[in-house]
Design an enzyme around this catalytic site. Structure first.
Site, PDB file in Angstrom:
ATOM      1  N   ILE A 124     -19.405 -33.530  50.083  1.00  0.00           N
ATOM      2  CA  ILE A 124     -19.318 -32.982  50.129  1.00  0.00           C
ATOM      3  C   ILE A 124     -19.994 -31.651  48.759  1.00  0.00           C
ATOM      4  CG2 ILE A 124     -19.012 -34.874  48.211  1.00  0.00           C
ATOM      5  CD1 ILE A 124     -15.340 -34.312  47.641  1.00  0.00           C
ATOM      6  N   GLU A 128     -21.813 -26.912  41.163  1.00  0.00           N
ATOM      7  CA  GLU A 128     -22.864 -25.545  41.488  1.00  0.00           C
ATOM      8  C   GLU A 128     -23.424 -25.162  40.532  1.00  0.00           C
ATOM      9  OE1 GLU A 128     -19.600 -22.796  40.476  1.00  0.00           O
ATOM     10  OE2 GLU A 128     -18.406 -23.407  42.668  1.00  0.00           O
ATOM     11  N   THR A 159     -25.730 -33.741  48.334  1.00  0.00           N
ATOM     12  CA  THR A 159     -26.561 -34.091  48.725  1.00  0.00           C
ATOM     13  C   THR A 159     -25.445 -34.605  50.994  1.00  0.00           C
ATOM     14  OG1 THR A 159     -26.389 -36.103  47.601  1.00  0.00           O
ATOM     15  CG2 THR A 159     -25.927 -37.446  49.291  1.00  0.00           C
ATOM     16  N   GLU A 243     -15.801 -44.393  43.884  1.00  0.00           N
ATOM     17  CA  GLU A 243     -16.541 -43.289  44.132  1.00  0.00           C
ATOM     18  C   GLU A 243     -17.587 -43.682  42.554  1.00  0.00           C
ATOM     19  OE1 GLU A 243     -14.467 -39.621  45.903  1.00  0.00           O
ATOM     20  OE2 GLU A 243     -16.379 -39.011  43.918  1.00  0.00           O
ATOM     21  N   GLY A 341     -51.109 -51.702  37.118  1.00  0.00           N
ATOM     22  CA  GLY A 341     -51.026 -50.597  38.143  1.00  0.00           C
ATOM     23  C   GLY A 341     -50.481 -50.591  38.924  1.00  0.00           C
ATOM     24  N   THR A 366     -22.259 -38.115  34.821  1.00  0.00           N
ATOM     25  CA  THR A 366     -22.865 -38.988  33.934  1.00  0.00           C
ATOM     26  C   THR A 366     -22.707 -40.113  33.004  1.00  0.00           C
ATOM     27  OG1 THR A 366     -23.020 -37.079  32.107  1.00  0.00           O
ATOM     28  CG2 THR A 366     -24.277 -36.250  34.111  1.00  0.00           C
TER      29      THR A 366
END
Ligand code: FAD
Length: 383
Positions: A124, A128, A159, A243, A341, A366
């Site tokens: 989908i 842009e 995706t 979603e 580490g 977001t």
């Protein structure tokens, strides 16, 4: 830990079989796929053959008519396995539902069975280069010309974009009308003028093919309009709670497996003649993280129950998305720290999980946008 009550015996068996599938068909190859920047196409057909694509679609369209808990299980298992290259969720639980819900019978028959078999990979394309959070600002246009639309524009961050055979493309059909002039069009791979740009190099999710797409005078038959003209935004809004919950489900499962890996690691790693687990700081830190992940899991399971009852609202799903993805970031960061580490070395799953986690706060809207949506439900929406 609190027993999860949402899953039946059948769900549990399905989880086992999907976990086995991932161990056999995905895990051994995932590192090579990260190197090449995309998963091998054959994993899509293997998943289709095994019944792991579009499971929630009705059987007449090649699915299993399964409830969304089966989808949730797949999101959890992909996160548990750390195999973030698979774009199955977007294909099965974002694109397919749009086609089922808003597509014509002809469109459903044309695409859904092939998607369930893994022969058609879908994507989908909303975002842009100049419009992500503010989707009303998209510049891609679809101008009606006879029995076609002529589509021009460019998309990014798509995706499955590089593998995709079918792309739901968001375009303006009436640019003067803003959100009310936006439509969804079904673009197919071989339409002249529809071109794939480069596969984008990402911080994490390296095996997932995220691409740019370009549309140069693509002539799209009018019958490829999805739903009604100018209703694209309404359609996009309708599926958002599910979603967003998908991202929360992944967040909780990723955080939990990160804790599990870390518990194992700190038990084995010796420093100053003892194990890292023997330090109170380690044990308290893991106790805190486990507590928060447990709280998140209860909330997400409740959201899943609401989803099944068709009662999950936008604000609650936004809370789940933002809070759980923030938590995922925090938990994994702490788990990296407890690995020392080695936590920064790519060969350790915790390092990959750290890189994969970051985007969860960005895509799907977001976390700042989630907070905007929550405030609206509190009567505090920005003017
Ligand atoms: C790996 C990946 C996969 C993706 N997959 C897809 C896909 O398949 N299809 C697709 O269409 N898109 C996809 N996206 C795009 C994604 O949805 C967008 O990146 C996201 O919505 C943010 O848009 P943006 O990148 O343009 O950021 P911007 O909108 O430019 O945001 C920049 C910053 O401004 C903040 N901001 C914006 N508006 C507000 C506001 N009103 N109040 C407060 N802060 C604000 C944002 O929170 C952010 O911190 C993907 C992105 C990534 C990274």
């Amino acid at each position: 830990m609190i027993d999860r009550t949402i899953f039946s015996e059948e769900h549990k068996q399905f989880r086992d079989s999907f976990r086995t599938f991932l161990a056999r068909e995905v895990a051994p190859f995932h590192e090579a796929w990260e190197e090449q920047g995309f998963v091998d196409r054959k994993v899509w057909s293997r998943a289709g053959e095994a019944g792991f694509l579009c499971t929630s679609m009705p059987t007449e369209y090649g699915g299993a008519g399964a409830d969304r808990l089966y989808s949730a299980i797949m999101f959890e298992e992909i996160a548990h396995g750390g195999v973030s290259g698979l774009g199955f969720g977007l294909h099965s639980d974002i694109v397919a539902p749009y086609i089922l819900q808003y597509g014509t019978e002809e469109q459903r028959q044309k695409y859904l069975p092939g998607m369930a078999r893994g022969e058609i990979v879908s994507a989908i394309a909303m975002s842009e280069p100049a419009a992500g959070s503010d989707l009303q600002g998209i510049q891609t246009t679809a101008v009606r010309d006879g029995d076609s639309y002529v589509v021009n524009g460019s998309k990014t961050f798509v995706t499955n974009g590089w593998h995709a055979d079918l792309v739901i493309t968001v375009a303006k059909t009436n640019p003067a009308a803003g959100a009310k002039g936006t439509s969804l069009l079904l673009l197919e791979r071989d339409m002249p003028g529809f071109e794939k740009g480069k596969r984008l190099k990402k911080v994490g999710m390296k095996a997932q093919d995220t691409s740019e797409l370009f549309m140069n005078d693509v002539r799209v038959p009018a019958k490829n309009l999805l739903g009604d003209e100018n209703k694209g935004f309404v359609y996009l809004m309708s599926e958002l709670p599910w979603e967003r919950l998908q991202i929360a489900i992944v967040a909780v499962a990723s955080a939990q497996v990160a804790i599990d890996w870390t518990v194992q690691y700190v038990r084995e790693r010796k420093v100053f003649g003892t194990t890292v687990a023997s330090f109170q700081n380690t044990r308290f830190k893991l106790a805190e993280l486990q507590t928060e992940v447990q709280i998140a899991r209860v909330f997400v399971d409740k959201c899943l129950e609401l989803l099944l009852e068709k009662k999950l609202d936008t604000a609650t799903a936004s809370m789940a998305k933002y809070w759980c993805s923030d938590l995922q970031g925090k938990v994994i960061d702490e788990c990296v720290q407890l690995h020392g580490g080695y936590g920064y070395m790519w060969e350790y799953p915790i390092a990959r999980a750290f890189a994969d986690a970051r985007v969860q706060r960005i895509y799907g809207g977001t976390n700042e946008i989630m907070k905007e949506l929550i405030t609206r439900s509190m009567g505090l929406g920005a003017k």
